[in-house]
Structure formats: C-alpha cells, structure tokens
Design an enzyme around this catalytic site. Structure first.
Site, PDB file in Angstrom:
ATOM      1  CG  HIS A 277      20.264   6.674   2.238  1.00 24.69           C
ATOM      2  ND1 HIS A 277      20.147   8.033   2.041  1.00 24.69           N
ATOM      3  CD2 HIS A 277      19.381   6.361   3.217  1.00 24.69           C
ATOM      4  CE1 HIS A 277      19.246   8.526   2.876  1.00 24.69           C
ATOM      5  NE2 HIS A 277      18.765   7.532   3.586  1.00 24.69           N
TER       6      HIS A 277
ATOM      7  CD  GLU B 142      18.211  10.684   5.921  1.00 27.93           C
ATOM      8  OE1 GLU B 142      18.347   9.592   6.514  1.00 27.93           O
ATOM      9  OE2 GLU B 142      17.794  10.768   4.747  1.00 27.93           O
TER      10      GLU B 142
ATOM     11  CD  GLU C   8      15.808   3.630   2.520  1.00 27.53           C
ATOM     12  OE1 GLU C   8      14.889   4.243   3.111  1.00 27.53           O
ATOM     13  OE2 GLU C   8      16.984   3.597   2.942  1.00 27.53           O
ATOM     14  CG  HIS C   9      15.364   8.520   0.462  1.00 26.19           C
ATOM     15  ND1 HIS C   9      14.903   9.671   1.039  1.00 26.19           N
ATOM     16  CD2 HIS C   9      16.061   7.889   1.432  1.00 26.19           C
ATOM     17  CE1 HIS C   9      15.306   9.747   2.296  1.00 26.19           C
ATOM     18  NE2 HIS C   9      16.030   8.673   2.558  1.00 26.19           N
TER      19      HIS C   9
END
Length: 403
Positions: free
Chosen positions: A43, A123, A46-47
């Site tokens: 993840h 997040e 991806e950022h």
C-alpha cells in the site's frame, strides 16, 4: 485482443463504442505478497508512485492526465495493486506513457517517504475510528489467522516509519516486473496501436522472473470474539471460509450469497431481520474470493440489546438454505435476479474494465459474462443445498462483535 510482449508483460484489450478509454496496470502485488517484515509496504508503494519518477516530478505525475480532463487513480488490496486511468481516446498514448512510467520508473525519494508516512498514519487513525470498516479486517484476520491474507492492508505505523528508499526499491524490483503485471484497456483503440504504445513505453523494462506465491496455510478454528468499543451501535460480523476461485462450487456460493443477503431488497436477511423484525437499518452478506481460498460473511449494525436476537434470525436463515432445497420457481427467480445484477454492473465501463484486467492478471483468462451466465443456469437445488450444508454449518461459524 490478448498479447504478450517479449519482456513478459501481458496486454488485454476489449473494444467499446465509447469515446472514453479505461486502462491501467494490474500488478499482482498486494498484502498477501509481503514478507512479515514488510507490513503495509504494498500500500505504501502505491502512495509513493505518485511522488515522482526518473523523468517526472510529483506535480507532473498528477497533472499529466488532469490537464486533458483525464483521471488517474490507484488502490491496493490483499491480492493486487491497480493503477487506473480514464481518458478520451485521443489521449490514450498519454495515459499509457504515464501509467508505465509510474509503475516501472518511480524513484521513492526519502524526503517524500518521510512526508507520506504521516499521511498514511492519518489514514490508519481514521480507519481505527470507523468500526463499521475496521470490523471486516479484524474478522478476516480471524479467518486466516497468521497467514498473509489476514494482515491489515495499511500496516503498522511504527513499522512504516522505518522504511527507506532502499526498502521500496527492493520490494518493487521483486514484484513490479513485467511477468507479474497486466496492462488492460477497454475502449475504442486500435489493438495494434495499443500494443505499439505499451511496447514503446516499456521497452527499457527487462524480463525478470515472476516472484513465487506461497499457497495459503492456515488452520481455521471457529471462534467468537466480543470487543468493548463503546459505540452507540453494535457492529456484528458472522461468517466462515468458503471456496476459492478455482473451485467450480464458487458459482453456487455466488448465487446462495445473493439469495441470503445480496443487494436486492428481497434478500432473505433483509426481509426477515429488517422488514419483519425491524431490528436493523441494513444487513448484507459478502463473498470474498481469492485464487486459492474464499470467505463469506454477514454484517449488520443494531442496538446492543438486539445482537443475540439478530444472530438467531441470521442462523435460522442459514439453516433454511441448508435444510430445505429451493423449488424450481425459486431457483429460476434467483438465477434471473443474479444475472440481471451482473448485466447491469457490466454497464459500468470503468468497473468492467478493471474486472477484465484483474481476471486476466490472476487467472490468465478473458472475462466472459456469457460463460458466467451459463454456469449460473447449470446450478441445481440439490447442488445449492449441498454447498449450503457445508459452508453455512453452524459449527464452522465465527462471530466478531463490537459494542
């Protein structure tokens, strides 16, 4: 059109009559592919792919498609990371070039890593404040125990803060290789031109061995866990393991799930628990399917005093499906409803394009809705009852309660 480039990158394309092209990369790199010490890395990557490449600054990554009205996005799941774009067909070359650049040439500068980790920590905090979302991941960790599929996609804040540029390159060099990726496109594009565009954009990306994926190893043990969260409403998930995507029984499971608690207002759980008993605002059942395993669950929110009553009603509906076969007319109606829902969902071009890419990435087959309809039509009351007896057995159920 299906084509494989010399470096191993697979391309799948389907024509549509729209002026918009939906395209992107499916990278078979998700939470389940992380080593234990790489928690949250898929993840995080991806950022970071939006933070600059070898020939683009971060502002150029985010602005390349937006300045022509296009859209660029990405997401990470347990099974894959996807990079998606939607552009007018005259801008498809721009989309192919940008997507290929961020997938294969991101630089992961350390100062951006240190800045972005704070965003992901926020997040995580937001996610922890949302019990209706958090409960699904904790339930999946109950089902898959210590297996990679049971890990949280976002990872742990303390671990994330230790990652460096070198860690990102190490992870990407292993997983972001052509043979582990698929480029998909759905739109009015000449197939030969599309192949040329993708080949040009990835001509400097060498062929590397595709990383192996460990088969799922877990000893599932049903359990019930109650968490005191101090929420006004109780949140409840109940479910168990199901079949993987390579098991033909998944089609029957799909239909049973739709009958039990699918999106239709006539689902059995909605009728019994909401409409007749008036105990919940919404109650739904879900089916998650991976290549080697699957999971089903029912979620509802209710007054804390009504949890046991709701659970009794859910289990009653599960027993009905296991003990009493559908009549011929009930089966025909259920088949028609499910096929209608699938057909309507396929009219969502962006969703259809992504499903096209994911199916090809994981199973190396072209998604064919008509074949799915045929599988649904082949289902019988006897087979559905047999499946229900196995997956809905009460001694296999796990329950997670937040209250």
């Amino acid at each position: 059109m299906i084509h494989t480039l010399p470096n191993g990158l697979r391309i799948i394309h389907e024509t549509s009559n729209s002026s918009v092209v939906y395209c992107g990369y499916v990278v078979c790199s998700g939470t389940r592919h992380e080593a234990p010490e790489e928690s949250g890395m898929a993840h995080f990557v991806e950022h970071m792919t939006f933070k600059g490449t070898e020939r683009r600054k971060a502002c150029q990554v985010t602005g390349t498609l937006e300045r022509v009205g296009g859209d660029l996005n990405a997401s990470t799941s347990k099974q894959e990371t996807v990079y998606t774009a939607a552009v007018l067909k005259e801008d498809v070359a721009r989309a192919v070039d940008l997507l290929s650049d961020i997938v294969f040439h991101s630089t992961f500068p350390q100062h951006e890593v240190e800045r972005e980790v704070e965003v992901i920590c926020d997040e995580i905090d937001s996610y922890l404040d949302a019990p209706a979302e958090l409960i699904f991941d904790e339930f999946e960790s109950m089902i898959y125990a210590d297996a990679p599929l049971g890990r949280d996609i976002l990872g742990n804040a303390d671990t994330l803060k230790t990652y460096t540029t070198a860690d990102f390159h190490r992870f990407v060099d292993k997983h972001y290789v052509p043979e582990n990726c698929v480029f998909y496109a759905y739109g009015d594009v000449d197939p030969k031109r599309l192949i040329q565009l993708v080949e040009k954009a990835t001509s400097d990306v060498p062929n590397s061995p595709k990383p192996s994926v460990e088969s799922l190893k877990t000893n599932y043990e049903p359990k019930t866990i109650v968490r005191e969260k101090g929420t006004h409403q109780a949140h409840v998930v109940i479910g168990a393991p199901a079949f993987g995507a390579n098991d033909d029984r998944r089609f029957g499971m799909l239909l049973l799930n739709n009958i039990l608690g699918g999106p239709g207002m006539n689902s059995r759980l909605n009728v019994q628990v909401r409409e007749r008993a008036g105990l919940v605002y919404s109650i739904d059942s879900y089916l998650s399917t991976y290549p080697d395993t699957g999971m089903w669950n029912v979620y509802f929110g209710c007054d804390p005093h009504d949890v046991n009553r709701c659970l009794k009603l859910v289990k009653k509906e599960l027993r009905k499906l296991a003990e009493k076969p559908l009549t011929a007319s009930q089966l025909r109606a259920a088949q028609k409803q499910l096929k209608g829902q699938i057909g309507i969902s396929c009219d969502n071009r962006e969703g259809y394009a992504l499903a096209l890419g994911k199916t090809f990435a994981h199973y190396n087959v072209h998604r064919d809705v008509n074949n799915l309809y045929e599988e649904i039509d082949r289902l019988t009351p006897e087979l559905l009852q047999e499946i229900a007896r196995e997956v809905y057995a009460e001694d296999k159920l796990s329950t997670l309660i937040y209250k």
